[in-house]
Design a protein around this motif. Structure first.
Motif, PDB file in Angstrom:
ATOM      1  N   LEU A 197     -11.263   0.216 -12.603  1.00  0.00           N
ATOM      2  CA  LEU A 197     -11.312  -1.469 -11.732  1.00  0.00           C
ATOM      3  C   LEU A 197      -9.848  -1.489 -10.792  1.00  0.00           C
ATOM      4  CD1 LEU A 197     -12.113  -4.269 -14.147  1.00  0.00           C
ATOM      5  CD2 LEU A 197     -13.069  -3.436 -12.073  1.00  0.00           C
ATOM      6  N   LYS A 198      -8.496  -0.662 -11.278  1.00  0.00           N
ATOM      7  CA  LYS A 198      -7.941   0.159 -10.315  1.00  0.00           C
ATOM      8  C   LYS A 198      -8.402   0.663  -9.606  1.00  0.00           C
ATOM      9  CE  LYS A 198      -3.338  -0.459  -8.860  1.00  0.00           C
ATOM     10  NZ  LYS A 198      -2.165   0.336 -10.632  1.00  0.00           N
ATOM     11  N   ALA A 199      -8.927   1.641  -9.829  1.00  0.00           N
ATOM     12  CA  ALA A 199      -9.174   1.962  -8.201  1.00  0.00           C
ATOM     13  C   ALA A 199      -9.869   0.864  -7.445  1.00  0.00           C
ATOM     14  CB  ALA A 199      -9.892   3.315  -8.322  1.00  0.00           C
ATOM     15  N   LYS A 200     -10.882   0.776  -7.712  1.00  0.00           N
ATOM     16  CA  LYS A 200     -11.628  -0.217  -7.126  1.00  0.00           C
ATOM     17  C   LYS A 200     -10.683  -1.579  -6.332  1.00  0.00           C
ATOM     18  CE  LYS A 200     -16.245   0.522  -8.427  1.00  0.00           C
ATOM     19  NZ  LYS A 200     -17.344   0.187  -9.154  1.00  0.00           N
ATOM     20  N   TYR A 201      -9.820  -1.701  -6.704  1.00  0.00           N
ATOM     21  CA  TYR A 201      -8.907  -2.806  -6.245  1.00  0.00           C
ATOM     22  C   TYR A 201      -7.552  -2.130  -4.741  1.00  0.00           C
ATOM     23  CZ  TYR A 201      -4.703  -5.711  -6.211  1.00  0.00           C
ATOM     24  OH  TYR A 201      -3.456  -7.109  -5.192  1.00  0.00           O
ATOM     25  N   GLU A 202      -7.476  -0.437  -5.710  1.00  0.00           N
ATOM     26  CA  GLU A 202      -6.783  -0.204  -4.246  1.00  0.00           C
ATOM     27  C   GLU A 202      -8.070   0.061  -3.094  1.00  0.00           C
ATOM     28  OE1 GLU A 202      -5.377   3.068  -5.694  1.00  0.00           O
ATOM     29  OE2 GLU A 202      -3.442   2.142  -7.092  1.00  0.00           O
ATOM     30  N   LEU A 203      -9.032   0.400  -3.461  1.00  0.00           N
ATOM     31  CA  LEU A 203      -9.845   0.594  -2.651  1.00  0.00           C
ATOM     32  C   LEU A 203     -10.628  -0.841  -1.464  1.00  0.00           C
ATOM     33  CD1 LEU A 203     -12.292   2.550  -0.910  1.00  0.00           C
ATOM     34  CD2 LEU A 203     -13.641   1.745  -2.689  1.00  0.00           C
ATOM     35  N   ALA A 204     -10.156  -1.914  -3.099  1.00  0.00           N
ATOM     36  CA  ALA A 204     -10.557  -3.018  -1.375  1.00  0.00           C
ATOM     37  C   ALA A 204      -9.432  -3.347  -0.883  1.00  0.00           C
ATOM     38  CB  ALA A 204     -10.680  -4.530  -2.347  1.00  0.00           C
ATOM     39  N   GLN A 205      -8.086  -3.346  -1.248  1.00  0.00           N
ATOM     40  CA  GLN A 205      -7.160  -3.845  -0.467  1.00  0.00           C
ATOM     41  C   GLN A 205      -7.083  -2.408   0.556  1.00  0.00           C
ATOM     42  OE1 GLN A 205      -4.233  -2.708  -2.994  1.00  0.00           O
ATOM     43  NE2 GLN A 205      -3.256  -4.789  -3.604  1.00  0.00           N
ATOM     44  N   SER A 206      -7.082  -1.333   0.761  1.00  0.00           N
ATOM     45  CA  SER A 206      -8.288  -0.661   1.781  1.00  0.00           C
ATOM     46  C   SER A 206      -8.044  -1.317   2.602  1.00  0.00           C
ATOM     47  CB  SER A 206      -7.776   0.496   1.288  1.00  0.00           C
ATOM     48  OG  SER A 206      -7.082   1.446   0.916  1.00  0.00           O
ATOM     49  N   TYR A 207      -9.612  -1.710   2.194  1.00  0.00           N
ATOM     50  CA  TYR A 207     -10.764  -2.329   2.784  1.00  0.00           C
ATOM     51  C   TYR A 207     -10.564  -3.144   4.105  1.00  0.00           C
ATOM     52  CZ  TYR A 207     -15.650  -3.993   4.668  1.00  0.00           C
ATOM     53  OH  TYR A 207     -16.876  -4.503   4.790  1.00  0.00           O
ATOM     54  N   VAL A 208      -9.293  -4.423   3.016  1.00  0.00           N
ATOM     55  CA  VAL A 208      -9.311  -5.479   3.554  1.00  0.00           C
ATOM     56  C   VAL A 208      -8.250  -5.288   4.774  1.00  0.00           C
ATOM     57  CG1 VAL A 208      -7.598  -7.234   3.318  1.00  0.00           C
ATOM     58  CG2 VAL A 208      -9.385  -6.927   1.644  1.00  0.00           C
ATOM     59  N   ASN A 209      -7.146  -4.135   4.854  1.00  0.00           N
ATOM     60  CA  ASN A 209      -6.500  -3.494   5.773  1.00  0.00           C
ATOM     61  C   ASN A 209      -7.193  -2.933   7.174  1.00  0.00           C
ATOM     62  OD1 ASN A 209      -4.253  -4.439   4.327  1.00  0.00           O
ATOM     63  ND2 ASN A 209      -4.562  -2.360   3.278  1.00  0.00           N
ATOM     64  N   LEU A 210      -8.169  -2.450   6.998  1.00  0.00           N
ATOM     65  CA  LEU A 210      -8.777  -1.981   7.889  1.00  0.00           C
ATOM     66  C   LEU A 210      -9.563  -3.128   8.556  1.00  0.00           C
ATOM     67  CD1 LEU A 210     -10.901   1.448   6.231  1.00  0.00           C
ATOM     68  CD2 LEU A 210      -9.036   1.403   7.634  1.00  0.00           C
ATOM     69  N   LEU A 211     -10.619  -3.862   7.967  1.00  0.00           N
ATOM     70  CA  LEU A 211     -10.851  -5.114   8.738  1.00  0.00           C
ATOM     71  C   LEU A 211      -9.828  -6.037   9.492  1.00  0.00           C
ATOM     72  CD1 LEU A 211     -13.411  -6.616   5.774  1.00  0.00           C
ATOM     73  CD2 LEU A 211     -14.228  -5.504   8.333  1.00  0.00           C
ATOM     74  N   ASP A 212      -8.768  -6.117   8.154  1.00  0.00           N
ATOM     75  CA  ASP A 212      -7.774  -7.297   9.323  1.00  0.00           C
ATOM     76  C   ASP A 212      -6.826  -6.335  10.939  1.00  0.00           C
ATOM     77  OD1 ASP A 212      -5.678  -9.156   9.039  1.00  0.00           O
ATOM     78  OD2 ASP A 212      -4.485  -7.452   8.934  1.00  0.00           O
ATOM     79  N   THR A 213      -6.343  -4.869  10.460  1.00  0.00           N
ATOM     80  CA  THR A 213      -6.365  -3.952  11.112  1.00  0.00           C
ATOM     81  C   THR A 213      -7.921  -4.083  12.752  1.00  0.00           C
ATOM     82  OG1 THR A 213      -5.651  -2.242  10.704  1.00  0.00           O
ATOM     83  CG2 THR A 213      -6.023  -1.336  12.682  1.00  0.00           C
ATOM     84  N   LEU A 214      -9.362  -3.832  12.597  1.00  0.00           N
ATOM     85  CA  LEU A 214      -9.808  -4.786  13.414  1.00  0.00           C
ATOM     86  C   LEU A 214      -9.769  -6.063  13.984  1.00  0.00           C
ATOM     87  CD1 LEU A 214     -12.828  -3.493  15.056  1.00  0.00           C
ATOM     88  CD2 LEU A 214     -14.170  -4.465  12.495  1.00  0.00           C
TER      89      LEU A 214
END
Length: 485
Positions: A197-214
Motif C-alpha cells: 500500500l505504501k508503494a501504491k500510495y506513492e504510485l497514486a501520488q505520481s499519477y496525480v502529479n502526471l494528471l496535474d501537469t497534464l
C-alpha cells in the motif's frame, strides 16, 4: 511582516514534521516477527503448555521413587467402651493332690455332693471382675500413621506413563512451532500489505502529479485556443478520480499499519516505518523443483504433533494393559494411637512398626479391562491413519506452494517487461502531445496503462514475497524446529 511570520511558522512546521519523521522507528521484517512471537497470546499459551508438559514429565518420573505419607485422625466419641455389662463373678479352682488336677470350689451338702441351685452348682468362692475395670475412656481418640511405599512391579504402568508424558512434552513443543509458523505467516502478510500500500500510495501520488501537469498544460492550450473545453473537463474528471483513489489508498495504508501494529503487539497509534518501504524489493531465484519429503515431514510441526499423538495412544494402550497384570509393592508403616491400644487404653501415645508387601492379581472383570485395552489400541490406529493422511496432504501442499512460487516469479518477470513498455508508451505519448500530434485522451490512456502496469508490478513483487513465505511454511523451514530427545 505578517507574511514573514507565516513563512517562519511554515518553516518551523516543516522542520517539526521532519524531526518527527526522523524519530519514527524503523522496523524490519525480523523485528516484526520477533515482536509478534513475544506478544502473541497464542504463543504465550503454547509456552505455558510446554511448561505444564515438563512438569507432568517430572511428576511421572517421581512414580519410580518411594513415597512417604503421613495421615492423622481425631475422633470424639459420645460413649466409652465397656467389655462387661455388669460386675462379673468367676468360680475359682483348687489343686487336688490326689488327682493332680484342679477342681472347682463348690458348696456341698451333708452327703458331700455339690449343692445344685437352678440346675447349676454353687461355687463356694468367686473371683470378682468389676465392670469399671473393663470400661475404657475413648471420648477423645487420636491416631496417626507414617507410611513408606515402594512400587516393585506395576505391570509396566509407570514406564508407560513416563512415555506418555515424554511424548506429551514433544507434542507441546511441536504445537508451539506450528503456532509460531502461523504467527509469522500473519505477520508477513500484514508487513507486505503495508509495503504494497505504501508503494501504491506513492504510485497514486505520481499519477496525480502526471494528471496535474497534464491539466495545467491543457489549461494553457485552452487559453491559446488549441484545446477544447471538453479536453479540459475530461482531464479534470480524471484528476478528481485520481485524488479520490489517492485518499482511499492513504486510508487503507493507515489501517494496514494499525493491523500490523496489532499483530506485533504494539499500540495501534504507534508510529513506525518499515525497512522495505523505501527500497527496491529483492526477488529471490526460482525455488527448487524437488524436495526430500522425509526431511519436510520431520520439520512440519503438525506432523510432529500427530506422531507424538500416535505414541501417546500407544503408551495409553500399555497403561490399560497394565490393569490386567499383577502388581507388587512393599510398604513400611509406623502407626500410633492415643489411648494406647498396647497398654490398657492408657491416656498416652504409643505405636509400632509394620513392614509388608502388597500383591494384586486381577482375576475376573467380565472383560472390562481387556475391552479398555482394545479401545486404546483402536485409538492409536486411528491416530496413525490420520498421520498417513496428513503426510499425503503435506506433500500436495508442498507441490502447490512450489508451483505458486514459480508462477509468481514468472508473473513478476512479465510485469517488469510490461512496465518498461508502459513507461516508453507514456514517454512517447507525452512527447507526441507536446508536439501537437496526440490529444490529451491519448496521454490519459497512456497514463492509465502506466498506472496499471506499475500496480501489477507492485502486486507481483508482493506476491513473490508471500509465496516464498507460504512455501517456507509448507517445507517447515519458516521456524527452526528444536531437536527432540
Amino acid at each position: 511582516m505578517k507574511r514573514t511570520l507565516q513563512h517562519i511558522i511554515i518553516a518551523l512546521a516543516i522542520i517539526l514534521q521532519a524531526t518527527i519523521g526522523a524519530m519514527a522507528q524503523t522496523v524490519s521484517l525480523d523485528s516484526c516477527r520477533n515482536m509478534a512471537l513475544r506478544n502473541n497470546k497464542q504463543m504465550q499459551i503454547t509456552r505455558e503448555q510446554q511448561h505444564g508438559a515438563n512438569y507432568q514429565r517430572k511428576a511421572a518420573k517421581a512414580a519410580y521413587l518411594p513415597s512417604l505419607d503421613f495421615s492423622g485422625m481425631y475422633i470424639y466419641n459420645q460413649k466409652n467402651i465397656s467389655l462387661l455389662e455388669s460386675d462379673q463373678m468367676l468360680p475359682t479352682m483348687s489343686f487336688d493332690p490326689q488327682t493332680g488336677g484342679y477342681n472347682y470350689n463348690l458348696v456341698t451338702d451333708a452327703t458331700g455332693a455339690p449343692l445344685i441351685v437352678n440346675g447349676q452348682p454353687v461355687p463356694s468362692t468367686v473371683a470378682v471382675i468389676p465392670k469399671s475395670a473393663m470400661t475404657f475412656d475413648i471420648h477423645n481418640v487420636f491416631a496417626g500413621a507414617v507410611t513408606l511405599t515402594q512400587p516393585i512391579y506395576m505391570g509396566g504402568k509407570i514406564r508407560a506413563m513416563n512415555e506418555m508424558t515424554r511424548y506429551a512434552e514433544h507434542l507441546a513443543q511441536s504445537s508451539h512451532n506450528a503456532a509460531a509458523a502461523e504467527v509469522i505467516c500473519n505477520v508477513d502478510a500484514a508487513y507486505w500489505q503495508v509495503v504494497s500500500l505504501k508503494a501504491k500510495y506513492e504510485l497514486a501520488q505520481s499519477y496525480v502529479n502526471l494528471l496535474d501537469t497534464l491539466s495545467r498544460n491543457v489549461d494553457a492550450m485552452l487559453a491559446q485556443g488549441v484545446a477544447t473545453r471538453a479536453d479540459q473537463l475530461s482531464v479534470a474528471v480524471k484528476l478528481n478520480e485520481a485524488n479520490v483513489d489517492l485518499t482511499k489508498v492513504q486510508n487503507g495504508l493507515a489501517l494496514a499499519r494499525m493491523a500490523l501494529a496489532q499483530v506485533c503487539g504494539l499500540p495501534l497509534n504507534e508510529t513506525f516505518t518499515l525497512a522495505d518501504e523505501n527500497r527496491e524489493i529483492e526477488i529471490e531465484q526460482l525455488p527448487a523443483s524437488t524436495y526430500d519429503m522425509d526431511e519436510v515431514y520431520s520439520r512440519r510441526g503438525e506432523l510432529q504433533s500427530l506422531e507424538a499423538a500416535v505414541k501417546i495412544y500407544e503408551a495409553k494402550a500399555k497403561v490399560e494393559r497394565a490393569a490386567m497384570l499383577p502388581s507388587v509393592a512393599v510398604m513400611g508403616t509406623y502407626s500410633f494411637t492415643n489411648p494406647n491400644l498396647f497398654n490398657g487404653f492408657q491416656k498416652e501415645f504409643n505405636g509400632m512398626f509394620s513392614v509388608g508387601a502388597v500383591l494384586k492379581i486381577p482375576l475376573w472383570h467380565w472383560g472390562g479391562n481387556y475391552n479398555k485395552y482394545r479401545s486404546a489400541k483402536s485409538e492409536s490406529i486411528v491416530r496413525r491413519l490420520q498421520l498417513e493422511e496428513a503426510r499425503e496432504k503435506v506433500e500436495l501442499q508442498v507441490s502447490q506452494a512450489s508451483f505458486k512460487a514459480k508462477e509468481s516469479i514468472k508473473t513478476y518477470t512479465m510485469t517488469r517487461s510490461n512496465l518498461a513498455k508502459a513507461e516508453e508508451n507514456l514517454r512517447q505519448a507525452q512527447l507526441g502531445f507536446s508536439e501537437g500530434v496526440l490529444t490529451s485522451d491519448d496521454v490519459m490512456t497512456a497514463q492509465t496503462a502506466w498506472l496499471k502496469a506499475n500496480s501489477e508490478n507492485i502486486d507481483a513483487q508482493i506476491d513473490v514475497q508471500l509465496c516464498n513465505v507460504y512455501l517456507s511454511k509448507a517445507l517447515g523451514t519458516l521456524v527452526p524446529t528444536q531437536p527432540q530427545e
